[in-house]
Design a protein around this motif. Structure first.
Motif, PDB file in Angstrom:
ATOM      1  N   GLY A  18     -26.923  -9.661   8.198  1.00  0.00           N
ATOM      2  CA  GLY A  18     -27.256  -8.244   8.353  1.00  0.00           C
ATOM      3  C   GLY A  18     -26.085  -7.302   8.142  1.00  0.00           C
ATOM      4  N   LEU A  19     -25.126  -7.710   7.314  1.00  0.00           N
ATOM      5  CA  LEU A  19     -23.903  -6.928   7.154  1.00  0.00           C
ATOM      6  C   LEU A  19     -24.125  -5.595   6.459  1.00  0.00           C
ATOM      7  N   LEU A  20     -25.191  -5.512   5.658  1.00  0.00           N
ATOM      8  CA  LEU A  20     -25.418  -4.295   4.877  1.00  0.00           C
ATOM      9  C   LEU A  20     -26.724  -3.599   5.230  1.00  0.00           C
ATOM     10  N   ASP A  21     -27.299  -3.938   6.346  1.00  0.00           N
ATOM     11  CA  ASP A  21     -28.559  -3.287   6.744  1.00  0.00           C
ATOM     12  C   ASP A  21     -28.419  -1.772   6.771  1.00  0.00           C
ATOM     13  N   TRP A  22     -27.259  -1.298   7.170  1.00  0.00           N
ATOM     14  CA  TRP A  22     -27.018   0.135   7.299  1.00  0.00           C
ATOM     15  C   TRP A  22     -27.119   0.872   5.960  1.00  0.00           C
ATOM     16  N   ALA A  23     -26.912   0.157   4.834  1.00  0.00           N
ATOM     17  CA  ALA A  23     -26.907   0.800   3.512  1.00  0.00           C
ATOM     18  C   ALA A  23     -28.309   1.116   3.012  1.00  0.00           C
ATOM     19  N   ASP A  24     -29.336   0.537   3.632  1.00  0.00           N
ATOM     20  CA  ASP A  24     -30.718   0.801   3.250  1.00  0.00           C
ATOM     21  C   ASP A  24     -31.097   2.203   3.736  1.00  0.00           C
ATOM     22  N   PRO A  25     -31.511   3.092   2.817  1.00  0.00           N
ATOM     23  CA  PRO A  25     -31.881   4.454   3.243  1.00  0.00           C
ATOM     24  C   PRO A  25     -33.000   4.480   4.285  1.00  0.00           C
ATOM     25  N   ASN A  26     -33.783   3.404   4.361  1.00  0.00           N
ATOM     26  CA  ASN A  26     -34.875   3.344   5.332  1.00  0.00           C
ATOM     27  C   ASN A  26     -34.421   2.848   6.699  1.00  0.00           C
ATOM     28  N   SER A  27     -33.161   2.463   6.802  1.00  0.00           N
ATOM     29  CA  SER A  27     -32.660   1.900   8.057  1.00  0.00           C
ATOM     30  C   SER A  27     -32.051   2.986   8.933  1.00  0.00           C
ATOM     31  N   SER A  28     -32.181   2.793  10.221  1.00  0.00           N
ATOM     32  CA  SER A  28     -31.553   3.721  11.173  1.00  0.00           C
ATOM     33  C   SER A  28     -30.241   3.160  11.711  1.00  0.00           C
ATOM     34  N   ASP A  29     -29.836   1.973  11.220  1.00  0.00           N
ATOM     35  CA  ASP A  29     -28.588   1.371  11.679  1.00  0.00           C
ATOM     36  C   ASP A  29     -27.400   2.234  11.243  1.00  0.00           C
TER      37      ASP A  29
ATOM     38  N   ILE B  10     -22.978   3.917  -5.613  1.00  0.00           N
ATOM     39  CA  ILE B  10     -24.311   4.529  -5.542  1.00  0.00           C
ATOM     40  C   ILE B  10     -24.407   5.460  -4.338  1.00  0.00           C
ATOM     41  N   LEU B  11     -23.836   5.048  -3.209  1.00  0.00           N
ATOM     42  CA  LEU B  11     -23.840   5.912  -2.029  1.00  0.00           C
ATOM     43  C   LEU B  11     -23.068   7.199  -2.271  1.00  0.00           C
ATOM     44  N   THR B  12     -21.937   7.091  -2.957  1.00  0.00           N
ATOM     45  CA  THR B  12     -21.063   8.240  -3.156  1.00  0.00           C
ATOM     46  C   THR B  12     -21.525   9.135  -4.301  1.00  0.00           C
ATOM     47  N   CYS B  13     -21.972   8.502  -5.383  1.00  0.00           N
ATOM     48  CA  CYS B  13     -22.234   9.259  -6.613  1.00  0.00           C
ATOM     49  C   CYS B  13     -23.703   9.296  -7.026  1.00  0.00           C
ATOM     50  N   GLY B  14     -24.545   8.494  -6.394  1.00  0.00           N
ATOM     51  CA  GLY B  14     -25.945   8.433  -6.806  1.00  0.00           C
ATOM     52  C   GLY B  14     -26.800   9.528  -6.192  1.00  0.00           C
ATOM     53  N   SER B  15     -27.953   9.736  -6.796  1.00  0.00           N
ATOM     54  CA  SER B  15     -28.925  10.693  -6.265  1.00  0.00           C
ATOM     55  C   SER B  15     -29.707  10.046  -5.126  1.00  0.00           C
ATOM     56  N   ASP B  16     -30.441  10.852  -4.401  1.00  0.00           N
ATOM     57  CA  ASP B  16     -31.280  10.309  -3.331  1.00  0.00           C
ATOM     58  C   ASP B  16     -32.319   9.349  -3.905  1.00  0.00           C
ATOM     59  N   GLU B  17     -32.860   9.678  -5.065  1.00  0.00           N
ATOM     60  CA  GLU B  17     -33.857   8.806  -5.694  1.00  0.00           C
ATOM     61  C   GLU B  17     -33.232   7.472  -6.072  1.00  0.00           C
ATOM     62  N   GLN B  18     -32.024   7.492  -6.601  1.00  0.00           N
ATOM     63  CA  GLN B  18     -31.342   6.251  -6.974  1.00  0.00           C
ATOM     64  C   GLN B  18     -31.029   5.403  -5.748  1.00  0.00           C
ATOM     65  N   LYS B  19     -30.650   6.037  -4.681  1.00  0.00           N
ATOM     66  CA  LYS B  19     -30.391   5.298  -3.447  1.00  0.00           C
ATOM     67  C   LYS B  19     -31.661   4.616  -2.957  1.00  0.00           C
ATOM     68  N   ARG B  20     -32.783   5.327  -3.007  1.00  0.00           N
ATOM     69  CA  ARG B  20     -34.054   4.730  -2.573  1.00  0.00           C
ATOM     70  C   ARG B  20     -34.484   3.609  -3.523  1.00  0.00           C
ATOM     71  N   ARG B  21     -34.141   3.745  -4.800  1.00  0.00           N
ATOM     72  CA  ARG B  21     -34.570   2.769  -5.794  1.00  0.00           C
ATOM     73  C   ARG B  21     -33.783   1.456  -5.701  1.00  0.00           C
ATOM     74  N   TRP B  22     -32.490   1.547  -5.473  1.00  0.00           N
ATOM     75  CA  TRP B  22     -31.653   0.352  -5.584  1.00  0.00           C
ATOM     76  C   TRP B  22     -31.121  -0.200  -4.249  1.00  0.00           C
ATOM     77  N   LEU B  23     -30.824   0.666  -3.303  1.00  0.00           N
ATOM     78  CA  LEU B  23     -30.089   0.209  -2.116  1.00  0.00           C
ATOM     79  C   LEU B  23     -30.874  -0.713  -1.184  1.00  0.00           C
ATOM     80  N   PRO B  24     -32.184  -0.547  -1.006  1.00  0.00           N
ATOM     81  CA  PRO B  24     -32.869  -1.497  -0.110  1.00  0.00           C
ATOM     82  C   PRO B  24     -32.697  -2.949  -0.554  1.00  0.00           C
ATOM     83  N   ALA B  25     -32.912  -3.227  -1.834  1.00  0.00           N
ATOM     84  CA  ALA B  25     -32.762  -4.606  -2.323  1.00  0.00           C
ATOM     85  C   ALA B  25     -31.311  -5.049  -2.298  1.00  0.00           C
TER      86      ALA B  25
END
Length: 406
Positions: A75-86, A123-138
Motif C-alpha cells: 500500500g505504498l502508493l495508495d495516497w497517489a490515487d485521486p479517489n483515495s483519502s489517504d 503526472i501529479l506535478t504536471c498533469g491535468s485532473d483528467e490525466q490524474k484520474r485516468r492513469w494514477l489509480p492503476a
C-alpha cells in the motif's frame, strides 16, 4: 565450499525497538508509530520475499516481476490515487522507505523510485485532473508501471540546453522524434513520461507515451555491471504520434522538469544511506563469524577501525538526510541542499562499500557473500540523477554567488 553471508539478525538493544543495527542514533524512532509499523512491514517483505532471490536475478540481469504484487500489497502508493483519502507520506517516511528498499537491494529501490517519484511525480506535478484520474489509480496499485525518459545519448548533464528529442504539433496530435538512453523500467513500462523540445517554441514539454504506441521502441541496455536488475533501455521515437490529451499541460518548460528532479534527487541520497547500512551490517556479521589466527576477525583492532569508519559514514549521511527531510516538510529546503546531500552521501557510500569489501578479503568479490553487489551498484548511484561534479557546481554557486558552469 563457501558460506553465504546474509544480513545479521538485529542484536540487542536494537531488537527491542525494531531498529537496524546501523541506525546507531535511532533515527527511525523519529517516525510516528503508524509509520514505524509500515516500515516494519516493508522490512519484512524485503527480507523474506526479495532477499532470497535478488542475487540470482542480479546475476542474470533480469527483473523479478513476481515481486510487484508484493509492492502493491504494502500500500505504498495508495495516497497517489485521486479517489483515495489517504494522506501522502511524510518526507521522512518517504526517505526511510527508499533507504529500506536499498538496504535490501538498490535496484528494487530504483524501480520504485522511477515508478513513484519520477513517473507518478510527473503526472501529479504536471498533469491535468483528467490525466490524474485516468492513469494514477492503476499506477498506485502497480497495475500499470511508469518510466521517465529525459536523458539522451548525447545529453546527460547538459540535457536542459541540448535536448535533441523534438515534438511537432500536427492537429490533435504531437509527433515525437529522437532518442533517450538509460531509461529505467522502460522495457516493460505501460506509461513512459517523455520530455521533448517543441520545434516552434523551443520549450521543453512533457508527454505520456502509452505502451504499444507506433513509432516507440525500447531496447534493453546489455552488459551493465551495476544495477543489473534495473531494466534500463535505449528508446527510439520515430514519428511517434501522441494525442494532445497525453501532453501534460503544466509541463511548460525545463523548469517544470527540474522541479520533479529536485524532489527526487534526495531519494538517491537516501538510497546511498541504505546501501551503507547494508554494507556495514554485512561486514559486522562477517567479522563476528570469520576466524583467523584462532579468533573472530572482529577482535582485531584494524577490523574494528574499518567497522567504525563505515558506521560513522552511514550515521553522518543518515543525519544529513533526516534534517533535509525536516526542511522539505517545512517547505524551506533549497536545490543546493538536495545537491549537497546527493553529492556527499554517494561519495561516502563509495568509501563505505569498499571498506566493507576490504574487510571480506577475497570473499568480497563473489556474489555468495552479498557485498559485491552493493559495491557494483554503488557506482551507478554515484553517477545517476546528477553527477557529483554537477552537484558540486550547484552548491559552489550557492556558497560563492559565482557560477562556474560552462
Amino acid at each position: 565450499m563457501t558460506t553465504t553471508v546474509t544480513l545479521p539478525s538485529t542484536p540487542q538493544p536494537y531488537l527491542e525497538r525494531g531498529l537496524l543495527p546501523a541506525d546507531f542514533y535511532s533515527y527511525e524512532e523519529l517516525l510516528s508509530d503508524a509509520e514505524r509499523e509500515k516500515v516494519a512491514r516493508i522490512r519484512e517483505f524485503f527480507r523474506t520475499e526479495a532477499a532470497p532471490i535478488v542475487e540470482s536475478y542480479w546475476a542474470r540481469a533480469e527483473f523479478p516481476h513476481e515481486l510487484v504484487k508484493g509492492f502493491a500489497k504494502l500500500g505504498l502508493l495508495d495516497w497517489a490515487d485521486p479517489n483515495s483519502s489517504d494522506p501522502a507520506p511524510s518526507n521522512l517516511m518517504t526517505g526511510i522507505t527508499a533507504m529500506e528498499m536499498a538496504h535490501a537491494d538498490p535496484s528494487l529501490s530504483v524501480f520504485f523510485g522511477v515508478h513513484s517519484g519520477l513517473a507518478i511525480g510527473s503526472i501529479l506535478t504536471c498533469g491535468s485532473d483528467e490525466q490524474k484520474r485516468r492513469w494514477l489509480p492503476a499506477m498506485s496499485r502497480f497495475e500499470k508501471i511508469g518510466a521517465f525518459a529525459l536523458t539522451e545519448p548525447h545529453g546527460g548533464s547538459d540535457v536542459a540546453g541540448g535536448m535533441e528529442t523534438t515534438a511537432r504539433r500536427d492537429g490533435d496530435e504531437w509527433v515525437l522524434n529522437g532518442a533517450k538512453r538509460w531509461i529505467g523500467n522502460a522495457t516493460f513500462a505501460d506509461l513512459v513520461v517523455v520530455w521533448a523540445r517543441d520545434v516552434e517554441t523551443s520549450k521543453v514539454l512533457g508527454f505520456v507515451v502509452e505502451k504499444g504506441t507506433p513509432g516507440f521502441t525500447a531496447t534493453k541496455i546489455e552488459n551493465k555491471f551495476a544495477l543489473r536488475i534495473v531494466q534500463n533501455a535505449d528508446i527510439v521515437l520515430d514519428e511517434c504520434r501522441v494525442p494532445e490529451a497525453n501532453r501534460m499541460p503544466n509541463a511548460k518548460s525545463f523548469r517544470d522538469t527540474a522541479e520533479i528532479l529536485r524532489r527526487t534527487r534526495s531519494g538517491v541520497a537516501w538510497q546511498a544511506v541504505g546501501v551503507q547500512f547494508a554494507a556495514y551490517e554485512l561486514a559486522l556479521a562477517y567479522a563476528t563469524k570469520r576466524t583467523q589466527f584462532g579468533r573472530p576477525i572482529g577482535k582485531f583492532q584494524m577490523v574494528q577501525d574499518l567497522l567504525v569508519k563505515m558506521l560513522g559514514n552511514a550515521t553522518a549521511c543518515a543525519g544529513m538526510m533526516v534534517r533535509l527531510a525536516q526542511l522539505q516538510h517545512e517547505g524551506v529546503y533549497r536545490d543546493e541542499q538536495s545537491a549537497l546531500a546527493k553529492a556527499y552521501c554517494t561519495t561516502r557510500m563509495r568509501e563505505t562499500v569498499h571498506w566493507a569489501r576490504e574487510l571480506f578479503g577475497g570473499n568480497g568479490i563473489v556474489l555468495d557473500y552479498n557485498i559485491g553487489r552493493f559495491v557494483a551498484d554503488s557506482e551507478a548511484l554515484y553517477s545517476y540523477e546528477g553527477t557529483r561534479e554537477m552537484q558540486t557546481l550547484i552548491v559552489g554557486k550557492s556558497v560563492t554567488g559565482l557560477s562556474a558552469f560552462v
